[in-house]
Motif scaffolding. Structure first.
Motif, PDB file in Angstrom:
ATOM      1  N   SER A 134       0.906  -1.253  -0.111  1.00 13.64           N
ATOM      2  CA  SER A 134       0.154   0.104  -0.188  1.00 13.64           C
ATOM      3  C   SER A 134       0.884   1.312   0.033  1.00 13.64           C
ATOM      4  O   SER A 134       1.980   1.291   0.300  1.00 13.64           O
ATOM      5  CB  SER A 134      -1.089   0.048   1.446  1.00 13.64           C
ATOM      6  OG  SER A 134      -0.222   0.055   2.367  1.00 13.64           O
TER       7      SER A 134
ATOM      8  N   LYS B 132      -5.380   1.758   0.835  1.00 17.38           N
ATOM      9  CA  LYS B 132      -6.186   0.210   0.789  1.00 17.38           C
ATOM     10  C   LYS B 132      -6.905   0.280   1.873  1.00 17.38           C
ATOM     11  O   LYS B 132      -6.939   0.771   2.943  1.00 17.38           O
ATOM     12  CB  LYS B 132      -5.084  -0.749   0.879  1.00 17.38           C
ATOM     13  CG  LYS B 132      -4.135  -0.861  -0.276  1.00 17.38           C
ATOM     14  CD  LYS B 132      -4.685  -1.418  -1.465  1.00 17.38           C
ATOM     15  CE  LYS B 132      -3.791  -1.728  -2.522  1.00 17.38           C
ATOM     16  NZ  LYS B 132      -3.081  -0.473  -3.176  1.00 17.38           N
TER      17      LYS B 132
ATOM     18  N   ASP C 222     -10.242  -4.051  -0.370  1.00 14.91           N
ATOM     19  CA  ASP C 222      -8.967  -4.962  -0.544  1.00 14.91           C
ATOM     20  C   ASP C 222      -8.713  -5.937   0.439  1.00 14.91           C
ATOM     21  O   ASP C 222      -7.629  -6.575   0.667  1.00 14.91           O
ATOM     22  CB  ASP C 222      -7.703  -3.657  -0.811  1.00 14.91           C
ATOM     23  CG  ASP C 222      -7.933  -2.794  -1.795  1.00 14.91           C
ATOM     24  OD1 ASP C 222      -7.952  -3.184  -2.895  1.00 14.91           O
ATOM     25  OD2 ASP C 222      -7.901  -1.621  -1.088  1.00 14.91           O
TER      26      ASP C 222
ATOM     27  N   HIS D 271     -12.112   2.463   0.650  1.00 15.13           N
ATOM     28  CA  HIS D 271     -10.938   2.569  -0.264  1.00 15.13           C
ATOM     29  C   HIS D 271      -9.648   2.969   0.493  1.00 15.13           C
ATOM     30  O   HIS D 271      -8.569   3.413  -0.113  1.00 15.13           O
ATOM     31  CB  HIS D 271     -11.134   3.389  -1.494  1.00 15.13           C
ATOM     32  CG  HIS D 271     -12.350   2.752  -2.244  1.00 15.13           C
ATOM     33  ND1 HIS D 271     -12.159   1.832  -3.087  1.00 15.13           N
ATOM     34  CD2 HIS D 271     -13.566   3.167  -2.367  1.00 15.13           C
ATOM     35  CE1 HIS D 271     -13.217   1.267  -3.801  1.00 15.13           C
ATOM     36  NE2 HIS D 271     -14.216   2.421  -3.350  1.00 15.13           N
TER      37      HIS D 271
END
Length: 302
Positions: free
Chosen positions: A105, A123, A127, A151
């Motif tokens: 990330s 992330k 994810d 997100h």
């Protein structure tokens, strides 16, 4: 008479060489006239070339200046890409040393509050990121996820004043509690006896006893040990191994100790040597609730 004389001279000049010395002398006399006649033309050509050369030089100068700026920009971008490449290589090298599944990330934000040590990653829940997930960079442990958005995710650094994790001295296995001080420069080892075998330079790693961080991750190195005769515990400062204020690319660790949250990570998060049979052995629907229960239990334990 003049016509006859001209014809006679042409015949004599064509047939004989008697007029060559005369032609040479006449050429010397006429040469200044030729030069004088060509002076206006030469002057005009010189002015035209001068103006053209100056305009061309100005255009070339502007073009070269623009090319120099573009080249400098490309060099700056190249330097940035080189540094990113180095950091990503270090990150990949660090991920190859752990057995857990990891997700790369990028840091996209830092909490401006001076009394908290938190960062924002790119992330999130889609994810597979979950609460309490360990986060580390290329050199050591950085913190854990405390807030999950669709997100993005917010990470609490190990140096935050409200954070603590169980650690041990790598040299002798001595257990302690590493607490944040609110500053990136150091951590504090609490409840270390005044006679405990702790030395400057000792490597501090996570012990895994809190069931949140897997065991064996580097946390820091002992910076100083101050023993007070009138106190039962020594004052031990630890310099974090992670580059808390410089790292940009981080690793989100999916480990059995910390649980996998409600969403099982994608298969591409598995190491290259992991077999697909290990995933097929236990369905995602059955493993996710169990991992969630482990995560809740570890949170209560902490």
């Amino acid at each position: 008479m003049l016509t006859v004389l001209s014809i006679a001279l042409m015949v004599v000049d064509a047939r004989f060489d008697a007029l060559k010395p005369l032609r040479a002398q006449m050429g010397l006399l006429v040469a200044p006239l030729y030069s004088a006649a060509e002076m206006p033309v030469r002057a005009w050509q010189s002015v035209t070339e001068l103006a053209t050369s100056r305009a061309q030089l100005i255009a070339d100068n502007e073009r070269l200046r623009a090319e120099a700026l573009l080249t400098q920009r490309k060099l700056q971008k190249l330097a940035t890409l080189t540094e990113q490449n180095v950091r990503l290589r270090e990150l990949l090298n660090s991920s190859s040393l752990v057995d857990e599944r990891v997700l790369v990330s990028e840091l996209i934000g830092v909490d401006p509050n001076p009394f908290t040590q938190r960062i924002l990653l790119d992330k999130g829940e889609v994810d597979g990121v979950f609460l309490g997930q360990p986060v580390l960079d290329a050199t050591g442990l950085m913190g854990q996820v405390v807030e999950v958005l669709p997100h993005s995710a917010r990470v609490l650094l190990i140096t935050d004043a409200s954070h603590s994790l169980p650690v041990q001295i790598n040299r002798n296995g001595l257990r302690a509690l590493a607490a944040g001080t609110g500053r990136n420069e150091w951590l504090e080892l609490r409840f270390v006896g005044d006679t405990a075998d702790v030395r400057e330079g000792d490597i501090v790693v996570s012990s895994g006893l809190g069931q949140r961080f897997p065991a064996g991750y580097p946390v820091g190195r002992v910076q100083s040990v101050i023993r007070h005769p009138a106190q039962s515990f020594a004052e031990v400062r630890v310099t974090p191994s992670a580059q808390l204020n410089r790292s940009r690319y981080l690793l989100l660790v999916f480990s059995p100790e910390s649980g996998y949250g409600d969403v099982l990570p994608a298969l591409e998060l598995l190491p290259e040597d992991a077999s697909e049979s290990a995933i097929d052995a236990e369905p995602a629907g059955e493993q996710a609730p169990q991992a969630a229960a482990e995560s809740e239990g570890s949170s209560d334990a902490e």
